[in-house]
Design a protein around this motif. Sequence first.
Motif, PDB file in Angstrom:
ATOM      1  N   UNK A 358       0.960  -1.264  -0.077  1.00  0.00           N
ATOM      2  CA  UNK A 358      -0.024   0.201  -0.079  1.00  0.00           C
ATOM      3  C   UNK A 358       0.893   1.270  -0.077  1.00  0.00           C
ATOM      4  N   UNK A 359       2.016   1.139   0.539  1.00  0.00           N
ATOM      5  CA  UNK A 359       2.920   2.164   0.959  1.00  0.00           C
ATOM      6  C   UNK A 359       3.401   2.825  -0.665  1.00  0.00           C
ATOM      7  N   UNK A 360       3.820   1.625  -1.614  1.00  0.00           N
ATOM      8  CA  UNK A 360       4.365   1.942  -2.648  1.00  0.00           C
ATOM      9  C   UNK A 360       3.082   1.834  -3.917  1.00  0.00           C
ATOM     10  N   UNK A 361       1.942   1.684  -3.722  1.00  0.00           N
ATOM     11  CA  UNK A 361       1.036   1.560  -4.787  1.00  0.00           C
ATOM     12  C   UNK A 361      -0.234   2.205  -4.676  1.00  0.00           C
ATOM     13  N   UNK A 362      -0.317   3.113  -3.228  1.00  0.00           N
ATOM     14  CA  UNK A 362      -1.517   3.808  -3.032  1.00  0.00           C
ATOM     15  C   UNK A 362      -2.152   4.569  -3.948  1.00  0.00           C
ATOM     16  N   UNK A 363      -1.455   5.074  -4.860  1.00  0.00           N
ATOM     17  CA  UNK A 363      -2.165   5.950  -5.991  1.00  0.00           C
ATOM     18  C   UNK A 363      -2.926   4.957  -6.919  1.00  0.00           C
ATOM     19  N   UNK A 364      -2.024   3.978  -7.457  1.00  0.00           N
ATOM     20  CA  UNK A 364      -2.763   3.050  -8.133  1.00  0.00           C
ATOM     21  C   UNK A 364      -4.117   2.536  -7.502  1.00  0.00           C
ATOM     22  N   UNK A 365      -3.999   2.191  -6.255  1.00  0.00           N
ATOM     23  CA  UNK A 365      -4.905   1.464  -5.423  1.00  0.00           C
ATOM     24  C   UNK A 365      -6.159   2.082  -5.332  1.00  0.00           C
ATOM     25  N   UNK A 366      -6.103   3.296  -5.169  1.00  0.00           N
ATOM     26  CA  UNK A 366      -7.519   4.077  -4.727  1.00  0.00           C
ATOM     27  C   UNK A 366      -8.140   4.541  -6.182  1.00  0.00           C
ATOM     28  N   UNK A 368      -7.922   2.285  -8.859  1.00  0.00           N
ATOM     29  CA  UNK A 368      -8.445   0.841  -9.041  1.00  0.00           C
ATOM     30  C   UNK A 368      -9.759   0.493  -8.273  1.00  0.00           C
ATOM     31  N   UNK A 369      -9.743   0.776  -6.874  1.00  0.00           N
ATOM     32  CA  UNK A 369     -10.685   0.524  -6.240  1.00  0.00           C
ATOM     33  C   UNK A 369     -11.984   1.623  -6.438  1.00  0.00           C
ATOM     34  N   UNK A 370     -11.824   2.718  -6.869  1.00  0.00           N
ATOM     35  CA  UNK A 370     -12.817   3.413  -7.123  1.00  0.00           C
ATOM     36  C   UNK A 370     -13.484   2.996  -8.623  1.00  0.00           C
ATOM     37  N   UNK A 371     -12.688   2.623  -9.353  1.00  0.00           N
ATOM     38  CA  UNK A 371     -13.282   2.310 -10.730  1.00  0.00           C
ATOM     39  C   UNK A 371     -13.901   0.805 -10.739  1.00  0.00           C
ATOM     40  N   UNK A 372     -13.412   0.001  -9.725  1.00  0.00           N
ATOM     41  CA  UNK A 372     -14.079  -1.252  -9.812  1.00  0.00           C
ATOM     42  C   UNK A 372     -15.284  -0.918  -8.911  1.00  0.00           C
ATOM     43  N   UNK A 373     -15.320  -0.284  -7.811  1.00  0.00           N
ATOM     44  CA  UNK A 373     -16.510   0.017  -7.113  1.00  0.00           C
ATOM     45  C   UNK A 373     -17.602   0.685  -8.088  1.00  0.00           C
ATOM     46  N   UNK A 374     -17.236   1.602  -9.121  1.00  0.00           N
ATOM     47  CA  UNK A 374     -18.051   2.186  -9.848  1.00  0.00           C
ATOM     48  C   UNK A 374     -18.984   1.250 -10.676  1.00  0.00           C
ATOM     49  N   UNK A 375     -17.870   0.130 -11.396  1.00  0.00           N
ATOM     50  CA  UNK A 375     -18.357  -0.753 -12.195  1.00  0.00           C
ATOM     51  C   UNK A 375     -19.508  -1.790 -11.594  1.00  0.00           C
ATOM     52  N   UNK A 376     -19.014  -1.990 -10.143  1.00  0.00           N
ATOM     53  CA  UNK A 376     -19.846  -3.078  -9.320  1.00  0.00           C
ATOM     54  C   UNK A 376     -21.015  -2.376  -8.875  1.00  0.00           C
ATOM     55  N   UNK A 377     -21.150  -0.816  -8.685  1.00  0.00           N
ATOM     56  CA  UNK A 377     -22.423  -0.306  -8.306  1.00  0.00           C
ATOM     57  C   UNK A 377     -23.352  -0.273  -9.589  1.00  0.00           C
ATOM     58  N   UNK A 436      -0.177  14.522  -7.677  1.00  0.00           N
ATOM     59  CA  UNK A 436       0.393  13.988  -6.302  1.00  0.00           C
ATOM     60  C   UNK A 436      -0.456  12.707  -6.086  1.00  0.00           C
ATOM     61  N   UNK A 437      -1.743  12.672  -6.498  1.00  0.00           N
ATOM     62  CA  UNK A 437      -2.704  11.519  -6.217  1.00  0.00           C
ATOM     63  C   UNK A 437      -3.013  10.703  -7.391  1.00  0.00           C
ATOM     64  N   UNK A 438      -3.058  11.219  -8.523  1.00  0.00           N
ATOM     65  CA  UNK A 438      -3.448  10.473  -9.629  1.00  0.00           C
ATOM     66  C   UNK A 438      -1.933  10.045 -10.479  1.00  0.00           C
ATOM     67  N   UNK A 439      -1.995   8.855 -10.715  1.00  0.00           N
ATOM     68  CA  UNK A 439      -0.603   8.145 -11.234  1.00  0.00           C
ATOM     69  C   UNK A 439      -0.652   8.455 -12.872  1.00  0.00           C
ATOM     70  N   UNK A 440      -0.546   9.411 -13.438  1.00  0.00           N
ATOM     71  CA  UNK A 440      -0.513  10.028 -14.609  1.00  0.00           C
ATOM     72  C   UNK A 440       0.353   9.072 -15.434  1.00  0.00           C
TER      73      UNK A 440
END
Length: 916
Positions: A358-366, A368-377, A436-440
Amino acid sequence: MGTENYNRHDHYHSDTEAVGVDRNAFSGPLTVSGPLNKRTGRKSVQFYIPDGAPGSSSSSMRSNGNEDYVEITLDVRDDSVAVHSVKTAGGADVEDPELTLLAKGLEKRSSFGSSVVRNASARIRQVSEELKRLTSFSKRPVGRLDRTKSAAARALRGLKFISKNDGGAAWAALEKRFDELTADTSGLLPRSLFGECIGMNKDSKEFAGELFDALSRRRNITGDAINKAQLKEFWDQISDQSFDSRLQTFFDMVDKDADGRITEYEVREIISLSASANKLSNIQKQADEYAALIMEELDPDNRGYIMIEHLEMLLLQAPTQSVRGESRNLSQMLSQKLKTTHHGNPIRRWYEDLKYFLQDNWQRCWVIVLWIGIMAGLFTWKYIQYKNRAVYKVLGPCVCIAKGAAETLKLNMALILLPVCRNTITWLRNKTRLGVAVPFDDNLNFHKVIAMAITIGVGLYAISHLTCDFPRLIHATEEQYEPMEQFFGDQAHNYWHFVKEAEGYTGITMVVLMTIAFTLATPWLRRGKLNLPPFLKKLTGFNAFWYSHHLFVIVYVMLIVHGIKLYLTKEWYKKTTWMYLAVPITLYACERLIRAFRSSVKPVKILKVAVYPGNVLALHMSKPQGFKYKSGQYMFVNCAAVSPFEWHPFSITSAPGDDYLSVHIRTLGDWTRQLKTVFSEVCQPPRNGKSGLLRAENQEENPNFPKVLIDGPYGAPAQDYKKYDVVLLVGLGIGATPMISIVKDIVNNMKAKEEEENALEHGGAPKNKSTPTSANNFRTTRAYFYWVTREQGSFDWFKGVMNEVAEMDKNGVIEMHNYCTSVYEEGDARSALITMLQSINHAKNGVDVVSGTSVKSHFAKPNWRNVYKRIALNHSGSRIGVFYCGAPAPTKELKQLALDFSHKTSTKFDFHKENF
């Protein structure tokens, strides 16, 4: 055989002859005498060395008053003279390697029988002369080196004829290979197969042949084949861990006439041989010049030859480069800290792994989680919606799954366009703090992940309809079908009823086109890695990938039509496909219009063209007015003479402060090959010693230059190097292009800083106002640049930049390392002479023989762990930016090392990989 008599010292024994040699005051001819022991066939010679003479060792010599003796026992045969032992007069083995090497010089083999015996004393005299020369040589500043611990350590690593990669197998494995290779040759191994047998690769075949000849000469083998017993002797010698043994073997390779001396011709031959084995064509062409250089350095008295001790002196020279700020204790502590620790508690271990992840990949994680959450919804919403409709009674959960998948498809077909809107991403990266938050940097990776989600969605949608919904509609009773008639019309009797409708043929068309595009986008087909028949090979590659991706124009048209002609939705405001797609399609269309407009408004003029070794084309072009970019960014290039439609991305190799734009393009695909061909037609061989195979300058003098359009610049990971005080730049082959721009930018900022400081001292304004970054805002204070390439000719690409940086960098801000992987690693006998030549030429002329620059080259591949370790020691507590561009293979190792050192040391490494 008889006794040779001479007229000097009278130290005799019954079967020995004694020779007094004053190593400080020896002059005049040497006189020896002594009988031959006819029973043993041995003649012993005692060399007298006065007590305390240079080179004598009290621990290994017997003291007799003020006189010490060394006893050399020779085996004298009809056809050879060989050294049997070298001992003190007291019988102890002599530990001084200098005397041992000189004693070896007594050995002589010949097919002329008694002539060897007649020449034995001449050989003794020669060794004594060498003792005299050794004494005089030791008085010079460049004399023989003492075998210190550091020198011994280097010796143990040096002159290895068999490396662990090339043939470190035990004798049993070698014997097995011998049996296989000699199955058809009556148990005799020919010279041509010697290298293969001992484990050397095919590129070293010529070197292995010379090694075979040297080993054969020492054993008086005259044929071109050896048996197993002789191979065992050869193997014992070349696998001997003694440095003296390796040195003698290497000397024998060079000394082809076995006279104990190396002439300039023999040096030239071994230089050519070593250059060929290491694929160094430039050194091979200059073998005469480099042979003269070695002779000038090692034969200052112009005797016309060099001896074995001169080679030893050169091999055991201390390294000139030292590691700043590194201590042995800190290095050992860090090594201990970096050892893998295994927690006994699996929960604790999983917790630690999750924490680091999570320390190394927190940008990617949030994201991906947001994207998967929207699809699941969306999927859940549609599933519940259709479960409560009348169609559920007939079609069951299949229609719910199909509609849920369809809703995620709408989202993903919209999202997949956003990662390729490069102008938008570049603007967000440069003008906002979203980075800072988005892994462009992962835009293309996200594009691929969305493509996989689309594939899954299409599969669920198509399977649900084709295997469940449609069969239920076809086989439904009249009573069951009656509620469905308002949606599907008359009941269908087969699949054709659905295919002929708009929903059917648009869906099938989309699936077919997407299958083609997705298949040709796979790495194996896009990079042409599969061995396919010629007619299929033409349908793969980058061009096929590029054109097939533009089939999505048709896909999106079909998708909108498909969304309008829905069976189960009649209200226009519930047909939401166009709502999902409106903004992304508009944004992408604007991106393409901007490219067309910008490339036509900002024409470029070709200033210079150069074709370099390694199939690299360099284009220097005028910088359009208002074209501002950062080092590390890239731009798209279009050449209508090759293809009016194709745009290809290339890193900008010029620096923002330069008054021109440049790109270096390696021919790896159809388009780049055609581009090189088009420009090569207007180029000529270089004049006035300029680099490159072909060159052309000034478009006004060469109006036939093809027209080139550019579009950009676009953001890339490397542009963020200015966020770090310390950066590690790694380029593999042509992947050095963005790093070269960064290095040049650092140099330009160094110039600007000096000008600002000078201006403040004199109360004026700096002359160079074009430098994009003020020296006050320039953060980077230390840069490590590692360029790894396979071919020597690759160094020509950026030779001028390397020399400029080395000249300008007086404060040691940029540490540059060139690695040529075609050269065998340090310590390998195949590269030993190249290492010697490199040291001499760099010390005398300041030019590296491999790269042709002032930057000294390293051999083989870097030890990346040591690289990280040294930087971590030098910059404890700092955050290091690691930027890599090149082939995918080293990415995993470089990234993992960055994580390991970040987790276990106070130095943090942020890894960035270049993507196109």
